[in-house]
Design an enzyme around this catalytic site. Structure first.
Site, PDB file in Angstrom:
ATOM      1  N   ASP A  51      -4.867  38.138   4.130  1.00 57.29           N
ATOM      2  CA  ASP A  51      -6.035  37.493   3.522  1.00 57.29           C
ATOM      3  C   ASP A  51      -6.563  38.412   2.407  1.00 57.29           C
ATOM      4  O   ASP A  51      -5.910  39.398   2.056  1.00 57.29           O
ATOM      5  CB  ASP A  51      -7.111  37.198   4.586  1.00 57.29           C
ATOM      6  CG  ASP A  51      -7.736  38.470   5.156  1.00 57.29           C
ATOM      7  OD1 ASP A  51      -7.264  39.583   4.825  1.00 57.29           O
ATOM      8  OD2 ASP A  51      -8.702  38.346   5.925  1.00 57.29           O
TER       9      ASP A  51
ATOM     10  N   CYS B 110     -12.739  49.457   4.154  1.00 57.80           N
ATOM     11  CA  CYS B 110     -12.165  49.416   2.806  1.00 57.80           C
ATOM     12  C   CYS B 110     -12.830  48.254   2.048  1.00 57.80           C
ATOM     13  O   CYS B 110     -12.174  47.306   1.626  1.00 57.80           O
ATOM     14  CB  CYS B 110     -10.649  49.238   2.878  1.00 57.80           C
ATOM     15  SG  CYS B 110      -9.820  49.572   1.323  1.00 57.80           S
TER      16      CYS B 110
ATOM     17  N   GLU C 163      -9.845  30.051  12.536  1.00 54.62           N
ATOM     18  CA  GLU C 163      -9.086  30.288  11.306  1.00 54.62           C
ATOM     19  C   GLU C 163      -9.300  29.167  10.299  1.00 54.62           C
ATOM     20  O   GLU C 163      -9.411  29.413   9.103  1.00 54.62           O
ATOM     21  CB  GLU C 163      -7.587  30.465  11.607  1.00 54.62           C
ATOM     22  CG  GLU C 163      -7.245  31.790  12.264  1.00 54.62           C
ATOM     23  CD  GLU C 163      -7.554  33.000  11.374  1.00 54.62           C
ATOM     24  OE1 GLU C 163      -7.617  32.855  10.140  1.00 54.62           O
ATOM     25  OE2 GLU C 163      -7.770  34.092  11.928  1.00 54.62           O
TER      26      GLU C 163
ATOM     27  N   TYR D 276      -0.724  30.898   5.574  1.00 57.20           N
ATOM     28  CA  TYR D 276      -1.610  31.945   6.082  1.00 57.20           C
ATOM     29  C   TYR D 276      -2.072  31.623   7.501  1.00 57.20           C
ATOM     30  O   TYR D 276      -1.989  32.476   8.409  1.00 57.20           O
ATOM     31  CB  TYR D 276      -2.833  32.145   5.156  1.00 57.20           C
ATOM     32  CG  TYR D 276      -3.888  32.952   5.874  1.00 57.20           C
ATOM     33  CD1 TYR D 276      -3.765  34.327   5.991  1.00 57.20           C
ATOM     34  CD2 TYR D 276      -4.954  32.320   6.525  1.00 57.20           C
ATOM     35  CE1 TYR D 276      -4.674  35.073   6.714  1.00 57.20           C
ATOM     36  CE2 TYR D 276      -5.872  33.047   7.251  1.00 57.20           C
ATOM     37  CZ  TYR D 276      -5.734  34.424   7.351  1.00 57.20           C
ATOM     38  OH  TYR D 276      -6.629  35.137   8.074  1.00 57.20           O
TER      39      TYR D 276
ATOM     40  N   CYS E  88      -3.196  57.126   1.925  1.00 54.18           N
ATOM     41  CA  CYS E  88      -3.701  56.205   0.897  1.00 54.18           C
ATOM     42  C   CYS E  88      -3.575  56.819  -0.510  1.00 54.18           C
ATOM     43  O   CYS E  88      -4.184  57.847  -0.812  1.00 54.18           O
ATOM     44  CB  CYS E  88      -5.161  55.848   1.179  1.00 54.18           C
ATOM     45  SG  CYS E  88      -5.825  54.723  -0.063  1.00 54.18           S
TER      46      CYS E  88
HETATM   47  S1  SF4 Z   1      -8.578  55.573   2.278  1.00 53.06           S
HETATM   48 FE1  SF4 Z   1      -7.626  53.900   1.136  1.00 53.06          FE
HETATM   49  S2  SF4 Z   1      -7.370  52.255   2.626  1.00 53.06           S
HETATM   50 FE2  SF4 Z   1      -8.859  53.717   3.485  1.00 53.06          FE
HETATM   51  S3  SF4 Z   1     -10.887  52.948   2.830  1.00 53.06           S
HETATM   52 FE3  SF4 Z   1     -10.202  54.423   1.298  1.00 53.06          FE
HETATM   53  S4  SF4 Z   1      -9.209  53.161  -0.253  1.00 53.06           S
HETATM   54 FE4  SF4 Z   1      -9.320  51.918   1.592  1.00 53.06          FE
END
Ligand code: SF4
Length: 346
Positions: free
Chosen positions: A126, A178, A25, A108, A194
């Site tokens: 992060d 993501c 870390e 963190y 999402c």
């Molecule tokens: S669905 Fe949402 S959280 Fe998943 S990769 Fe796509 S933008 Fe990112």
């Protein structure tokens, strides 16, 4: 990643080693996994336990850290290891609050160690997690102003069960699925809830306040090589930028626009200015370093091991004891310029 415990071992009840979690870390602060991997392998081979690291020579640790940047981390690493040994019997404390009292461990890192090493339900946020939260909840407030909201959202999701695995899973989701430019929403486990995916705004998030342009500073470095091959090195003062690292004697680094600083060369010799400058970018400024070199200086006087150079002191280090890899990147760039000039000298 070499500091992780894989699913099969986890199922057998193997727990992550807090020393390895802490070391990884600290190394990963402001640094990529790819850059950290070799350093982590070398550190854990040289110093397999926190007690081994606590007993290491400062100069040796600084040399092994060279090139990883943000050298205050290396100084704090040693301080922290020594506090863990002296005050905690060589065992890392297992709560976020107690971890926060250790040198070099901020909010963190304390949360990450508490969650990953000790399975405490702490919220670990992060850059990857910030991106995932901004998209999951379609938050358009720019960073850094959005941080409190993103942290609050992340905290709501942190489970009581297996919080260590969860923390790593969300960070991995951000790092691998993501991703900043092209999120792979089709294979994302959070594609249904999402909001940004539904709104088509994922690629625009998180928003960021534009960064100010970095100022430019300049300075001078002197590289002297004796006829016996020894090089004149100095260890920078213990605190401040590049504190405690090896480098070349030189001037302060001042903003361009102010007169270029000048200092007399540290030893007598046929000094010549190299045509190219060493260029390097730090967090808060760009540096243009003018390099002077002098060679074949008569070999008078003692040499000193680089690891034995005290902060603020300089001395000639035997060539056999000098590794360019012991230098921070900016000093290595200056050496590369000098070496090719000296090797190509008529
Ligand atoms: S669905 Fe949402 S959280 Fe998943 S990769 Fe796509 S933008 Fe990112």
């Amino acid at each position: 990643m070499p500091w992780r415990v894989g699913p099969a071992d986890r199922a057998r009840g193997v727990r992550p080693d807090p020393y390895r979690v802490w070391l990884s870390e600290v190394m990963l602060q402001q640094t990529t996994v790819a850059a950290v991997r070799d350093y982590f392998a070398r550190f854990t081979a040289l110093w397999p336990t926190v007690a081994d690291l606590a007993a290491a020579e400062d100069g040796h640790v600084m040399a092994e850290w060279a090139g990883l940047g943000y050298y205050a981390r290396a100084r704090n690493l040693l301080k922290c290891a020594r506090v863990v040994v002296a005050e905690h019997g060589g065992t890392f404390p297992d709560t976020r609050a107690a971890l926060l009292t250790l040198p070099g461990i901020g909010p963190y890192t304390a949360s990450a160690i508490a969650a990953i090493a000790f399975d405490r339900p702490e919220t670990v946020v992060d850059g990857n997690v910030e991106r995932v939260m901004a998209r999951l909840y379609d938050i358009h407030t720019p960073l850094p102003a959005a941080k409190p909201e993103l942290t609050a959202r992340a905290a709501e999701l942190t489970p009581q069960a297996r919080p260590g695995d969860y923390a790593q899973a969300v960070m991995d989701l951000g790092a691998t699925i993501c991703t900043p430019r092209s999120p792979a929403c089709g294979i994302c486990p959070w594609r249904t809830p999402c909001v940004a995916r539904a709104e088509g705004s994922a690629q625009d998030l998180p928003k960021k306040t534009p960064k100010k342009q970095k100022p430019v500073r300049h300075g001078v470095a002197f590289i002297a090589r004796r006829s016996d091959g020894a090089l004149l090195l100095e260890r920078r003062p213990a605190s401040g930028l590049l504190g405690g690292t090896l480098g070349w004697p030189g001037t302060a680094w001042v903003p361009v626009g102010e007169p270029k600083p000048w200092a007399a060369p540290p030893v007598e010799g046929a000094w010549r200015r190299l045509p190219a400058e060493a260029l390097h970018t730090f967090t808060h400024f760009h540096l243009r370093l003018t390099v002077f070199c002098a060679e074949a200086i008569p070999a008078e006087g003692e040499t000193i091991r680089s690891a034995a150079l005290a902060p603020g002191k300089s001395g000639f280090v035997p060539r056999a004891d000098f590794r360019p890899s012991d230098l921070p990147t900016v000093m290595r760039k200056a050496f590369d310029l000098a070496r090719s000039a000296m090797d190509n000298a008529p």
